[in-house]
Design a protein around this motif. Sequence first.
Motif, PDB file in Angstrom:
ATOM      1  N   GLY A 160     -59.842  37.073  14.339  1.00  0.00           N
ATOM      2  CA  GLY A 160     -60.100  37.294  12.905  1.00  0.00           C
ATOM      3  C   GLY A 160     -60.037  36.006  12.115  1.00  0.00           C
ATOM      4  N   THR A 161     -61.211  35.423  11.829  1.00  0.00           N
ATOM      5  CA  THR A 161     -61.276  34.120  11.146  1.00  0.00           C
ATOM      6  C   THR A 161     -61.336  34.269   9.627  1.00  0.00           C
ATOM      7  OG1 THR A 161     -62.737  33.465  12.980  1.00  0.00           O
ATOM      8  CG2 THR A 161     -62.510  31.904  11.150  1.00  0.00           C
ATOM      9  N   TYR A 162     -62.108  35.253   9.169  1.00  0.00           N
ATOM     10  CA  TYR A 162     -62.455  35.423   7.748  1.00  0.00           C
ATOM     11  C   TYR A 162     -62.978  34.086   7.198  1.00  0.00           C
ATOM     12  CZ  TYR A 162     -62.241  37.123   2.917  1.00  0.00           C
ATOM     13  OH  TYR A 162     -62.561  37.472   1.623  1.00  0.00           O
ATOM     14  N   CYS A 163     -62.345  33.484   6.210  1.00  0.00           N
ATOM     15  CA  CYS A 163     -62.881  32.239   5.633  1.00  0.00           C
ATOM     16  C   CYS A 163     -62.318  30.983   6.298  1.00  0.00           C
ATOM     17  CB  CYS A 163     -62.580  32.186   4.143  1.00  0.00           C
ATOM     18  SG  CYS A 163     -63.372  33.515   3.211  1.00  0.00           S
ATOM     19  N   GLY A 164     -61.480  31.169   7.315  1.00  0.00           N
ATOM     20  CA  GLY A 164     -60.953  30.001   8.022  1.00  0.00           C
ATOM     21  C   GLY A 164     -59.648  29.465   7.472  1.00  0.00           C
ATOM     22  N   TYR A 165     -59.016  30.226   6.598  1.00  0.00           N
ATOM     23  CA  TYR A 165     -57.747  29.766   5.995  1.00  0.00           C
ATOM     24  C   TYR A 165     -56.677  29.526   7.058  1.00  0.00           C
ATOM     25  CZ  TYR A 165     -53.294  30.028   3.485  1.00  0.00           C
ATOM     26  OH  TYR A 165     -52.018  29.782   3.033  1.00  0.00           O
ATOM     27  N   SER A 166     -56.361  30.577   7.841  1.00  0.00           N
ATOM     28  CA  SER A 166     -55.320  30.409   8.867  1.00  0.00           C
ATOM     29  C   SER A 166     -55.807  29.482   9.983  1.00  0.00           C
ATOM     30  CB  SER A 166     -54.892  31.761   9.435  1.00  0.00           C
ATOM     31  OG  SER A 166     -56.012  32.489   9.905  1.00  0.00           O
ATOM     32  N   THR A 167     -57.097  29.472  10.218  1.00  0.00           N
ATOM     33  CA  THR A 167     -57.679  28.588  11.227  1.00  0.00           C
ATOM     34  C   THR A 167     -57.339  27.128  10.898  1.00  0.00           C
ATOM     35  OG1 THR A 167     -59.537  30.141  11.172  1.00  0.00           O
ATOM     36  CG2 THR A 167     -59.832  28.148  12.484  1.00  0.00           C
ATOM     37  N   VAL A 168     -57.569  26.761   9.644  1.00  0.00           N
ATOM     38  CA  VAL A 168     -57.280  25.398   9.184  1.00  0.00           C
ATOM     39  C   VAL A 168     -55.776  25.141   9.231  1.00  0.00           C
ATOM     40  CG1 VAL A 168     -57.270  23.945   7.113  1.00  0.00           C
ATOM     41  CG2 VAL A 168     -59.376  25.131   7.807  1.00  0.00           C
ATOM     42  N   ARG A 169     -55.025  26.125   8.800  1.00  0.00           N
ATOM     43  CA  ARG A 169     -53.563  26.005   8.765  1.00  0.00           C
ATOM     44  C   ARG A 169     -53.025  25.712  10.170  1.00  0.00           C
ATOM     45  NH1 ARG A 169     -50.035  28.117   4.054  1.00  0.00           N
ATOM     46  NH2 ARG A 169     -48.185  27.220   4.937  1.00  0.00           N
ATOM     47  N   ILE A 170     -53.481  26.499  11.149  1.00  0.00           N
ATOM     48  CA  ILE A 170     -53.016  26.326  12.534  1.00  0.00           C
ATOM     49  C   ILE A 170     -53.512  24.993  13.092  1.00  0.00           C
ATOM     50  CG2 ILE A 170     -53.188  27.197  14.903  1.00  0.00           C
ATOM     51  CD1 ILE A 170     -53.605  30.056  13.616  1.00  0.00           C
ATOM     52  N   ALA A 171     -54.814  24.741  12.964  1.00  0.00           N
ATOM     53  CA  ALA A 171     -55.400  23.548  13.602  1.00  0.00           C
ATOM     54  C   ALA A 171     -54.783  22.257  13.073  1.00  0.00           C
ATOM     55  CB  ALA A 171     -56.913  23.543  13.421  1.00  0.00           C
ATOM     56  N   SER A 172     -54.380  22.275  11.804  1.00  0.00           N
ATOM     57  CA  SER A 172     -53.824  21.044  11.222  1.00  0.00           C
ATOM     58  C   SER A 172     -52.480  20.685  11.847  1.00  0.00           C
ATOM     59  CB  SER A 172     -53.672  21.198   9.706  1.00  0.00           C
ATOM     60  OG  SER A 172     -52.617  22.075   9.406  1.00  0.00           O
ATOM     61  N   LEU A 173     -51.867  21.629  12.554  1.00  0.00           N
ATOM     62  CA  LEU A 173     -50.550  21.372  13.153  1.00  0.00           C
ATOM     63  C   LEU A 173     -50.615  21.156  14.666  1.00  0.00           C
ATOM     64  CD1 LEU A 173     -48.549  24.096  11.193  1.00  0.00           C
ATOM     65  CD2 LEU A 173     -48.429  21.619  10.849  1.00  0.00           C
ATOM     66  N   LEU A 174     -51.825  21.211  15.224  1.00  0.00           N
ATOM     67  CA  LEU A 174     -51.932  21.108  16.680  1.00  0.00           C
ATOM     68  C   LEU A 174     -51.809  19.673  17.162  1.00  0.00           C
ATOM     69  CD1 LEU A 174     -54.814  23.657  17.419  1.00  0.00           C
ATOM     70  CD2 LEU A 174     -52.334  23.985  17.644  1.00  0.00           C
ATOM     71  N   PRO A 175     -51.238  19.506  18.358  1.00  0.00           N
ATOM     72  CA  PRO A 175     -51.171  18.164  18.942  1.00  0.00           C
ATOM     73  C   PRO A 175     -52.575  17.679  19.316  1.00  0.00           C
ATOM     74  CG  PRO A 175     -50.428  19.820  20.531  1.00  0.00           C
ATOM     75  CD  PRO A 175     -50.648  20.536  19.233  1.00  0.00           C
ATOM     76  N   PRO A 176     -52.748  16.377  19.529  1.00  0.00           N
ATOM     77  CA  PRO A 176     -54.050  15.851  19.925  1.00  0.00           C
ATOM     78  C   PRO A 176     -54.549  16.553  21.194  1.00  0.00           C
ATOM     79  CG  PRO A 176     -52.464  14.063  19.591  1.00  0.00           C
ATOM     80  CD  PRO A 176     -51.706  15.343  19.471  1.00  0.00           C
ATOM     81  N   HIS A 177     -55.837  16.776  21.284  1.00  0.00           N
ATOM     82  CA  HIS A 177     -56.485  17.399  22.447  1.00  0.00           C
ATOM     83  C   HIS A 177     -56.278  18.902  22.551  1.00  0.00           C
ATOM     84  CE1 HIS A 177     -57.176  13.298  23.506  1.00  0.00           C
ATOM     85  NE2 HIS A 177     -55.892  13.064  23.680  1.00  0.00           N
ATOM     86  N   ALA A 178     -55.495  19.483  21.656  1.00  0.00           N
ATOM     87  CA  ALA A 178     -55.332  20.937  21.687  1.00  0.00           C
ATOM     88  C   ALA A 178     -56.598  21.585  21.147  1.00  0.00           C
ATOM     89  CB  ALA A 178     -54.132  21.347  20.848  1.00  0.00           C
ATOM     90  N   LYS A 179     -56.788  22.853  21.524  1.00  0.00           N
ATOM     91  CA  LYS A 179     -58.022  23.538  21.160  1.00  0.00           C
ATOM     92  C   LYS A 179     -57.717  24.929  20.612  1.00  0.00           C
ATOM     93  CE  LYS A 179     -61.953  25.347  23.768  1.00  0.00           C
ATOM     94  NZ  LYS A 179     -62.778  25.186  24.961  1.00  0.00           N
TER      95      LYS A 179
END
Length: 214
Positions: free
Chosen positions: A66-85
């Motif tokens: 469930g992406t909707y507008c990408g709010y949580s997507t951005v929130r999560i991705a901004s905290l990921l270590p390098p090379h994480a997907k």
Amino acid sequence: TQSTRPQRILGAVQQNATRGDPRSVVRAIDQYCRNQEWAMNVGDEKGCILDSVVSEVNPATVLELGTYCGYSTVRIASLLPPHAKLITLEFNPEFAVIARQVIAWAGLEDKIQLVEGASGDLIPKMKEQFGVETFDLVFLDHWKDRYLPDTKLMEECGLLRKGSVLLADNVICPGTPEYLEFVRSSPRYESQYFKSHLEYTKVEDGLEKSVFLG
Ligand code: SAM
Ligand code: MG
């Protein structure tokens, strides 16, 4: 023609967030949805719990349902270590087209793969078509009656390993009773509730964190 709510959310990002600064994107959406127009983002209050789980797990592979507008997507991705997907699934093409622009505004395209389609069709394709072995973290935030069947599907498809963490939003409001009953009573999960409030309101809601024990 009239604009849609996701288009207005994108407009708020373009007007108020700095390109390449994910946290400013998150802030712009929260500000818009708190003051102008409610929307089904996980939101700022539960978002802090989401952040702490992401930081604690420090995942290399994440699935978001469930992406909707990408709010949580951005929130999560901004905290990921390098090379994480992070793979995020969205079956509404009108939402996906907005989310892609929000993700690009945040400068996070390299970490995020947005896949259009229904979770029930895509989960079985994760290994062969998307090269996933297992997910370290899964954020469940799509339609609430899908949490339980999709969790069982992820198990069947071998996408969970011992220690994989499921984090489920809206377990109280709108609520996911069958899912909660399952993760809380199954000996194969260790489950914990984080009490909070429905996004942008004072109504009780919370996140359920469930560690798969294998
Ligand atoms: N996670 C987002 C956030 O916090 O910013 C909010 C997601 S919204 C609550 C739920 C989204 O899931 C909707 O955009 C809906 O179109 C999508 N959705 C619902 N059921 C789905 C399914 N079975 N497969 C893919 N997407 C689904
Ligand atoms: Mg939600």
